[in-house]
Enzyme design. Sequence first.
Site, PDB file in Angstrom:
ATOM      1  N   PRO A  55       0.804  -1.176   0.139  1.00 56.95           N
ATOM      2  CA  PRO A  55       0.072  -0.018   0.207  1.00 56.95           C
ATOM      3  C   PRO A  55       0.833   1.165  -0.083  1.00 56.95           C
ATOM      4  CG  PRO A  55      -0.833  -1.596   1.618  1.00 56.95           C
ATOM      5  CD  PRO A  55       0.527  -2.094   1.165  1.00 56.95           C
ATOM      6  N   GLU A  56       0.498   2.157  -0.749  1.00 57.98           N
ATOM      7  CA  GLU A  56       1.101   3.449  -0.784  1.00 57.98           C
ATOM      8  C   GLU A  56       0.228   4.516  -0.235  1.00 57.98           C
ATOM      9  OE1 GLU A  56       2.680   4.307  -4.930  1.00 57.98           O
ATOM     10  OE2 GLU A  56       2.871   2.015  -5.197  1.00 57.98           O
ATOM     11  N   HIS A  61      -7.171 -14.656   9.023  1.00 58.86           N
ATOM     12  CA  HIS A  61      -5.960 -14.029   9.352  1.00 58.86           C
ATOM     13  C   HIS A  61      -5.964 -13.021  10.390  1.00 58.86           C
ATOM     14  CE1 HIS A  61      -4.322 -16.675   6.264  1.00 58.86           C
ATOM     15  NE2 HIS A  61      -5.152 -16.188   5.438  1.00 58.86           N
ATOM     16  N   ARG A  63      -0.158 -12.120   5.412  1.00 51.74           N
ATOM     17  CA  ARG A  63       1.377 -12.587   5.198  1.00 51.74           C
ATOM     18  C   ARG A  63       2.172 -12.359   6.324  1.00 51.74           C
ATOM     19  NH1 ARG A  63       1.765 -10.148  -1.197  1.00 51.74           N
ATOM     20  NH2 ARG A  63       0.457 -11.718  -1.971  1.00 51.74           N
ATOM     21  N   ARG A 107      21.334  15.589  -5.848  1.00 53.51           N
ATOM     22  CA  ARG A 107      21.644  14.149  -5.766  1.00 53.51           C
ATOM     23  C   ARG A 107      22.017  13.578  -7.184  1.00 53.51           C
ATOM     24  NH1 ARG A 107      17.951  10.988  -1.196  1.00 53.51           N
ATOM     25  NH2 ARG A 107      17.972  12.651   0.324  1.00 53.51           N
TER      26      ARG A 107
END
Length: 283
Positions: free
Chosen positions: A2-3, A95, A115, A157
């Site tokens: 997820p973002e 779960h 997971r 950078r």
Amino acid sequence: MPELPEVETVRMGLAKWVTGRTIATAEVLHPRAIRRHLPGDAHFSAVLADRTVLDISRRGKYLWLPLDSGDAIVGHLGMSGQLLMQPAEAADEKHLRIRFTFTDGGPQLRFVDQRTFGGLAVSEGGAELPDEISHIARDPMDPLFDDVAFTARIRGRHTEVKRALLDQTLISGIGNIYADEALWRARLHGARPTDQLTRPAVERLLGHVRDVLSEAIVAGGTSFDELYVNVNGESGYFDRSLNAYGRENEPCHRCGAIIRREQFMNRSSFSCPRCQPKPRKTP
């Protein structure tokens, strides 16, 4: 993984259902779900009993729940974590890892994680900003995000622009999906060197990042399977609006060229060969 839009969608749901409620019990059903809480499950449960949730906050992809004790619950969804609001009489999920009940007897908050890569922990004194996530940069949706400082840092950078977008110490909340989408809108290939970007180019890219994230939040995030859902168990639908990510061998929505897939950091990048030409290699 997820973002920002997915985590923000969960944050907004929790803010509606959990803010102001007092925890009665915090039951740990799988120790891995609190592996970052080093004192263990008994301490986790004891320190949260009778604590009131004051707010739901987010830094990048992390959530934290400030408590009236001055502590905070810090959470990361990992690959498959879900924070669900469920009636007390609802059957346990297969779960289910952590269950919160509240003194008002209303809906429970359940942490479900197939997971077990995600997890929760208590941050002592972390109500304002937990130390555990203080190294993470502000995200571009944060009102205090400094556009000028970001532009200077990314141009200073020597790296590729997509790598920079994924660097959570530089700008947080952006993952593979939304990086590809913002770069498509900006007509930039992910391998473009950051020290060759002009200030206007960085500003345009940042604007596209914000547009993509805002639209995805409105759509409830992106769901490719049943693992990401909001607090009501509903999937997001921003995947219907994707222009680059996951569209290998499909025509570009802008120019008609066939979207390409390239290997990137053990993942995949998707881009248009015409709209986003690869940078020339310098000798």
